[in-house]
Design a protein around this motif. Structure first.
Motif, PDB file in Angstrom:
ATOM      1  N   SER A   1       0.821  -1.207   0.000  1.00 14.65           N
ATOM      2  CA  SER A   1       0.000   0.000   0.000  1.00 14.65           C
ATOM      3  C   SER A   1       0.855   1.256   0.000  1.00 14.65           C
ATOM      4  CB  SER A   1      -0.925   0.012   1.220  1.00 14.65           C
ATOM      5  OG  SER A   1      -0.172   0.240   2.403  1.00 14.65           O
ATOM      6  N   THR A   2       0.255   2.345  -0.493  1.00 11.17           N
ATOM      7  CA  THR A   2       0.953   3.629  -0.501  1.00 11.17           C
ATOM      8  C   THR A   2       1.267   4.092   0.911  1.00 11.17           C
ATOM      9  OG1 THR A   2      -0.014   4.293  -2.617  1.00 11.17           O
ATOM     10  CG2 THR A   2       0.747   6.053  -1.172  1.00 11.17           C
ATOM     11  N   ALA A   3       0.345   3.892   1.846  1.00 10.82           N
ATOM     12  CA  ALA A   3       0.561   4.338   3.223  1.00 10.82           C
ATOM     13  C   ALA A   3       1.777   3.659   3.846  1.00 10.82           C
ATOM     14  CB  ALA A   3      -0.688   4.070   4.059  1.00 10.82           C
ATOM     15  N   VAL A   4       1.885   2.342   3.684  1.00  9.46           N
ATOM     16  CA  VAL A   4       3.039   1.629   4.239  1.00  9.46           C
ATOM     17  C   VAL A   4       4.309   1.999   3.474  1.00  9.46           C
ATOM     18  CG1 VAL A   4       4.035  -0.647   4.677  1.00  9.46           C
ATOM     19  CG2 VAL A   4       1.608  -0.260   5.086  1.00  9.46           C
ATOM     20  N   GLY A   5       4.194   2.179   2.155  1.00  6.63           N
ATOM     21  CA  GLY A   5       5.349   2.576   1.360  1.00  6.63           C
ATOM     22  C   GLY A   5       5.933   3.905   1.821  1.00  6.63           C
ATOM     23  N   LYS A   6       5.066   4.863   2.126  1.00  8.85           N
ATOM     24  CA  LYS A   6       5.554   6.154   2.631  1.00  8.85           C
ATOM     25  C   LYS A   6       6.267   5.974   3.969  1.00  8.85           C
ATOM     26  CE  LYS A   6       2.109   9.190   0.459  1.00  8.85           C
ATOM     27  NZ  LYS A   6       1.021  10.172   0.708  1.00  8.85           N
ATOM     28  N   HIS A   7       5.723   5.108   4.821  1.00  8.07           N
ATOM     29  CA  HIS A   7       6.328   4.845   6.130  1.00  8.07           C
ATOM     30  C   HIS A   7       7.726   4.243   5.962  1.00  8.07           C
ATOM     31  CE1 HIS A   7       6.908   3.377  10.203  1.00  8.07           C
ATOM     32  NE2 HIS A   7       6.919   2.129   9.774  1.00  8.07           N
ATOM     33  N   LEU A   8       7.851   3.248   5.090  1.00  9.16           N
ATOM     34  CA  LEU A   8       9.152   2.610   4.885  1.00  9.16           C
ATOM     35  C   LEU A   8      10.136   3.559   4.207  1.00  9.16           C
ATOM     36  CD1 LEU A   8       8.138  -1.011   3.792  1.00  9.16           C
ATOM     37  CD2 LEU A   8       8.890  -0.210   6.038  1.00  9.16           C
ATOM     38  N   ALA A   9       9.652   4.384   3.296  1.00  8.88           N
ATOM     39  CA  ALA A   9      10.536   5.346   2.637  1.00  8.88           C
ATOM     40  C   ALA A   9      11.110   6.329   3.650  1.00  8.88           C
ATOM     41  CB  ALA A   9       9.783   6.082   1.531  1.00  8.88           C
TER      42      ALA A   9
ATOM     43  N   LEU B   1      -6.555  11.393  -9.754  1.00  4.82           N
ATOM     44  CA  LEU B   1      -6.056  10.863  -8.491  1.00  4.82           C
ATOM     45  C   LEU B   1      -4.536  10.956  -8.407  1.00  4.82           C
ATOM     46  CD1 LEU B   1      -8.321   7.709  -8.056  1.00  4.82           C
ATOM     47  CD2 LEU B   1      -8.675  10.027  -7.198  1.00  4.82           C
ATOM     48  N   PRO B   2      -3.982  10.874  -7.192  1.00  6.75           N
ATOM     49  CA  PRO B   2      -2.524  10.922  -7.053  1.00  6.75           C
ATOM     50  C   PRO B   2      -1.832   9.609  -7.412  1.00  6.75           C
ATOM     51  CG  PRO B   2      -3.546  10.701  -4.904  1.00  6.75           C
ATOM     52  CD  PRO B   2      -4.668  10.900  -5.883  1.00  6.75           C
ATOM     53  N   TYR B   3      -2.605   8.595  -7.821  1.00 11.66           N
ATOM     54  CA  TYR B   3      -2.022   7.305  -8.186  1.00 11.66           C
ATOM     55  C   TYR B   3      -1.715   7.272  -9.683  1.00 11.66           C
ATOM     56  CZ  TYR B   3      -4.146   6.175  -3.708  1.00 11.66           C
ATOM     57  OH  TYR B   3      -4.502   6.186  -2.387  1.00 11.66           O
ATOM     58  N   GLY B   4      -0.719   6.485 -10.062  1.00 11.65           N
ATOM     59  CA  GLY B   4      -0.371   6.369 -11.474  1.00 11.65           C
ATOM     60  C   GLY B   4       0.381   5.083 -11.745  1.00 11.65           C
ATOM     61  N   LEU B   5      -0.272   3.941 -11.513  1.00 13.74           N
ATOM     62  CA  LEU B   5       0.388   2.653 -11.747  1.00 13.74           C
ATOM     63  C   LEU B   5       0.054   2.137 -13.143  1.00 13.74           C
ATOM     64  CD1 LEU B   5       2.261   0.560 -10.508  1.00 13.74           C
ATOM     65  CD2 LEU B   5       0.248  -0.613  -9.585  1.00 13.74           C
ATOM     66  N   ALA B   6      -1.161   1.623 -13.331  1.00 16.32           N
ATOM     67  CA  ALA B   6      -1.570   1.089 -14.629  1.00 16.32           C
ATOM     68  C   ALA B   6      -2.786   1.841 -15.137  1.00 16.32           C
ATOM     69  CB  ALA B   6      -1.885  -0.397 -14.524  1.00 16.32           C
ATOM     70  N   ALA B   7      -2.877   1.952 -16.466  1.00 16.40           N
ATOM     71  CA  ALA B   7      -4.041   2.563 -17.109  1.00 16.40           C
ATOM     72  C   ALA B   7      -4.319   1.818 -18.404  1.00 16.40           C
ATOM     73  CB  ALA B   7      -3.801   4.047 -17.378  1.00 16.40           C
ATOM     74  N   TYR B   8      -5.566   1.870 -18.835  1.00 17.72           N
ATOM     75  CA  TYR B   8      -6.004   1.153 -20.028  1.00 17.72           C
ATOM     76  C   TYR B   8      -6.855   2.098 -20.872  1.00 17.72           C
ATOM     77  CZ  TYR B   8      -4.910  -2.651 -16.789  1.00 17.72           C
ATOM     78  OH  TYR B   8      -4.290  -3.466 -15.871  1.00 17.72           O
ATOM     79  N   ALA B   9      -6.807   1.901 -22.186  1.00 16.99           N
ATOM     80  CA  ALA B   9      -7.650   2.711 -23.076  1.00 16.99           C
ATOM     81  C   ALA B   9      -8.042   1.878 -24.283  1.00 16.99           C
ATOM     82  CB  ALA B   9      -6.911   3.971 -23.515  1.00 16.99           C
ATOM     83  N   TRP B  10      -9.267   2.096 -24.741  1.00 15.86           N
ATOM     84  CA  TRP B  10      -9.787   1.378 -25.896  1.00 15.86           C
ATOM     85  C   TRP B  10     -10.269   2.375 -26.934  1.00 15.86           C
ATOM     86  CZ3 TRP B  10     -10.010  -3.996 -26.672  1.00 15.86           C
ATOM     87  CH2 TRP B  10      -9.482  -4.743 -25.620  1.00 15.86           C
TER      88      TRP B  10
ATOM     89  N   VAL C   1       4.110   5.855 -11.130  1.00 19.77           N
ATOM     90  CA  VAL C   1       4.499   7.236 -10.898  1.00 19.77           C
ATOM     91  C   VAL C   1       3.582   7.810  -9.815  1.00 19.77           C
ATOM     92  CG1 VAL C   1       5.347   7.543 -13.250  1.00 19.77           C
ATOM     93  CG2 VAL C   1       2.967   8.095 -12.734  1.00 19.77           C
ATOM     94  N   LYS C   2       3.889   9.012  -9.392  1.00 19.05           N
ATOM     95  CA  LYS C   2       3.140   9.702  -8.342  1.00 19.05           C
ATOM     96  C   LYS C   2       3.071   8.814  -7.094  1.00 19.05           C
ATOM     97  CE  LYS C   2      -0.557  10.793 -10.920  1.00 19.05           C
ATOM     98  NZ  LYS C   2      -1.792  11.490 -11.387  1.00 19.05           N
ATOM     99  N   TRP C   3       1.916   8.688  -6.480  1.00 15.91           N
ATOM    100  CA  TRP C   3       1.813   7.907  -5.240  1.00 15.91           C
ATOM    101  C   TRP C   3       1.879   6.410  -5.482  1.00 15.91           C
ATOM    102  CZ3 TRP C   3      -2.333  10.168  -1.370  1.00 15.91           C
ATOM    103  CH2 TRP C   3      -1.878  11.394  -0.888  1.00 15.91           C
ATOM    104  N   SER C   4       1.995   5.995  -6.714  1.00 11.05           N
ATOM    105  CA  SER C   4       2.129   4.561  -7.004  1.00 11.05           C
ATOM    106  C   SER C   4       3.576   4.094  -6.922  1.00 11.05           C
ATOM    107  CB  SER C   4       1.533   4.239  -8.377  1.00 11.05           C
ATOM    108  OG  SER C   4       0.129   4.390  -8.350  1.00 11.05           O
ATOM    109  N   GLY C   5       4.468   4.992  -6.540  1.00 10.01           N
ATOM    110  CA  GLY C   5       5.823   4.552  -6.240  1.00 10.01           C
ATOM    111  C   GLY C   5       6.872   5.013  -7.218  1.00 10.01           C
ATOM    112  N   HIS C   6       8.065   4.426  -7.058  1.00 11.51           N
ATOM    113  CA  HIS C   6       9.198   4.760  -7.920  1.00 11.51           C
ATOM    114  C   HIS C   6      10.117   3.553  -8.016  1.00 11.51           C
ATOM    115  CE1 HIS C   6      10.435   6.062  -3.768  1.00 11.51           C
ATOM    116  NE2 HIS C   6      11.399   5.206  -4.059  1.00 11.51           N
ATOM    117  N   GLY C   7      10.937   3.549  -9.054  1.00 10.53           N
ATOM    118  CA  GLY C   7      11.793   2.398  -9.324  1.00 10.53           C
ATOM    119  C   GLY C   7      11.017   1.337 -10.080  1.00 10.53           C
ATOM    120  N   HIS C   8      11.730   0.310 -10.526  1.00 10.81           N
ATOM    121  CA  HIS C   8      11.096  -0.710 -11.351  1.00 10.81           C
ATOM    122  C   HIS C   8      11.564  -2.106 -10.970  1.00 10.81           C
ATOM    123  CE1 HIS C   8      10.734   2.910 -13.898  1.00 10.81           C
ATOM    124  NE2 HIS C   8       9.590   2.365 -14.253  1.00 10.81           N
ATOM    125  N   GLU C   9      10.688  -3.064 -11.255  1.00 10.01           N
ATOM    126  CA  GLU C   9      11.034  -4.476 -11.249  1.00 10.01           C
ATOM    127  C   GLU C   9      10.755  -5.006 -12.644  1.00 10.01           C
ATOM    128  OE1 GLU C   9      10.223  -5.787  -6.684  1.00 10.01           O
ATOM    129  OE2 GLU C   9       8.449  -5.429  -7.887  1.00 10.01           O
TER     130      GLU C   9
END
Length: 476
Positions: free
Chosen positions: A229-237, A405-414, A450-458
């Motif tokens: 979650s974003t909340a826990v991610g902010k805590h660990l960061a 929203l402040p989230y930016g992980l995945a998006a879809y468009a048709w 991006v944004k609140w969905s984090g940073h870095g990649h796997e």
């Protein structure tokens, strides 16, 4: 049927259980019954894991690329051979249908195979200099990594957390979820059976905040990798910042799906309706907010509801089941609260909206439409079997909602308009975008937001380079 295995910590290659350690029950989400007892690491266990990680890094960073590749390839082969057994274990402790569990295990193998190839593609570069001088850029492993993985994809998440570091030459201490421990242990065991030195990868379990604070306080750990979650991610960061440890954060999302009037609506429905309820919607890249252009709203909503009502829900071990239970008791409680809040704000409940049965953690596939922006579910990730379908006037309004929203992980468009497709890929704020497709992950592509969905990649080349540091060398 495979017996649920005994559980243990895995430190220095030793399976540790009992010995006065605290324990935690592992529950089958289809029944709510305990199926295993998990030992939790003591502070002394964590210190031993840290010492092993330090020794493992010193040895593994010097291992030849061919050796690293051989271990990863061998582990992938073992994952494939054991996929049936691991899938049954996963379904029993996580709930997803058996076919999904087996597919996840195979995907984990594919990921390790890709990382094996990357072992030989960690390139530096030489810069032009006058005769007699030299300048080089070298890439070296960052050091021991503390990795924290969630329960929703208990094999893929572990393959991501350990595969990149192992390819890069790092050691890793991984803390999987206490709710899906056996799947994680089986994945790491494949690496050990393939020849990974036991000091290179440790598996620990415990109270999450206690384990993370203990590991992150150690100077041995050089990097943190977290999915959750974003909340826990902010805590660990924030904790990582105290010692300037590097971080990779793969956090929450709330996936927008833009449906335009020029799209192939039937194909979009056949792809996205089942995708929204994959793993009971407990997917960080799940399509959750369907942003539908006015002219096709009624057709899309009605077709979506029809397909959702046809989904077969049940124990993931049963034939033909398309959606299993939620993974824990927290899930139905949260979805029930969010759906109730949406209806109270004026949303229309099209189907679902209730628990199923009197045992386990089942919640009916649910569709909400015309949900106002001030409802909680429009602003916070539901992480469950709920899809939101709203109507919008046109592209400008749809893009505004997608990026609201402040989230930016995945998006879809048709859309079948190639000019619009390019415009959307540029203007949608997300780390991963699928156009006329339902998947945003591939083993050779970076996975992150991006944004609140984090940073870095796997995943991909970037998943290995995230475990490396650059060193500039000047020779005069």
């Amino acid at each position: 049927m495979t017996d649920y295995p005994s559980l243990h910590l895995l430190i220095g290659g030793e399976k540790l259980a009992g010995a006065g350690r605290n324990t935690q029950d592992v529950l089958n989400p289809a029944t709510g019954e305990a199926i295993g007892t998990l030992p939790l690491a003591t502070p002394a266990d964590l210190d031993t894991a840290l010492d092993n990680a330090a020794m493992g890094f010193a040895a593994w960073r010097a291992a030849a690329p061919e050796k690293r590749a051989s271990v990863l390839t061998g582990a992938a082969q073992l994952l494939r051979e054991r996929a049936g057994t691991i899938a049954e274990i996963m379904t029993r402790e996580q709930g997803k249908p058996l076919a999904e569990a087996k597919g996840e295990t195979i995907y984990g193998a594919m990921l390790l195979e890709f990382y094996a190839g990357e072992c030989k593609r960690i390139y530096g570069r030489t810069m032009p200099r006058p005769a007699g001088k030299r300048a080089e850029v070298r890439y070296e492993p960052v050091g021991p990594i503390a990795a924290f993985a969630p329960w929703n994809f208990p094999v893929i998440n572990i393959a991501r957390k350990v595969g990149g570091p192992i390819a890069a030459g790092c050691s890793v201490i991984v803390k999987p979820s206490e709710e899906t421990p056996a799947s994680a242990l089986a994945t790491v065991q494949c690496l050990l059976d393939a020849g990974l030195p036991p000091e290179v990868c440790q598996v620990v379990f415990g109270v999450p905040d206690e384990v993370s604070r203990h590991l992150m306080a150690s100077p041995i750990i050089r990097k943190i990798s977290f999915t959750g979650s974003t909340a826990v991610g902010k805590h660990l960061a924030a904790l990582a910042a105290e010692d300037l440890k590097r971080t990779t954060m793969e956090l929450g999302g709330h996936g927008p799906v833009l449906i335009f009037g020029d799209a192939d609506i039937d194909r979009a429905l056949d792809t996205m309706a089942p995708n929204a309820f994959r793993n009971a919607g407990q997917v960080c890249v799940s399509p959750t907010r369907f942003i539908v252009e006015e002219p096709v709203f009624d057709k899309f909503r009605d077709g979506f509801i029809e397909r959702v009502k046809a989904l077969k829900v049940g124990n993931g071990l049963e034939d033909g089941v398309q959606m299993g239970p939620m993974a824990n008791s927290r899930g139905p409680d949260q979805i029930e609260r969010m759906v109730s809040d949406a209806v109270e704000h004026g949303a229309h409940l099209d189907t679902g909206g209730e628990r199923i049965g009197n045992q386990g953690y089942f919640y009916a596939p649910t569709v909400l439409s015309q949900v106002p922006d001030n409802a909680e579910i429009m602003n916070e990730e539901p992480f469950g079997p709920v899809a939101i379908i709203n109507r919008y006037a046109g592209e400008e309004e749809m893009l505004a909602e997608a990026n609201r929203l402040p989230y930016g992980l995945a998006a879809y468009a048709w859309s079948n308009d190639p000019v619009r497709q390019e415009r959307l890929t540029q203007q949608i704020e997300a780390g991963m975008i699928a156009i006329n497709a339902g998947g945003v992950s591939a083993v050779d592509m970076p996975f992150g937001g991006v944004k609140w969905s984090g940073h870095g990649h796997e995943d991909g080349h970037e998943g290995v380079m995230a475990c490396m540091v650059a060193k500039s060398v000047h020779v005069g």
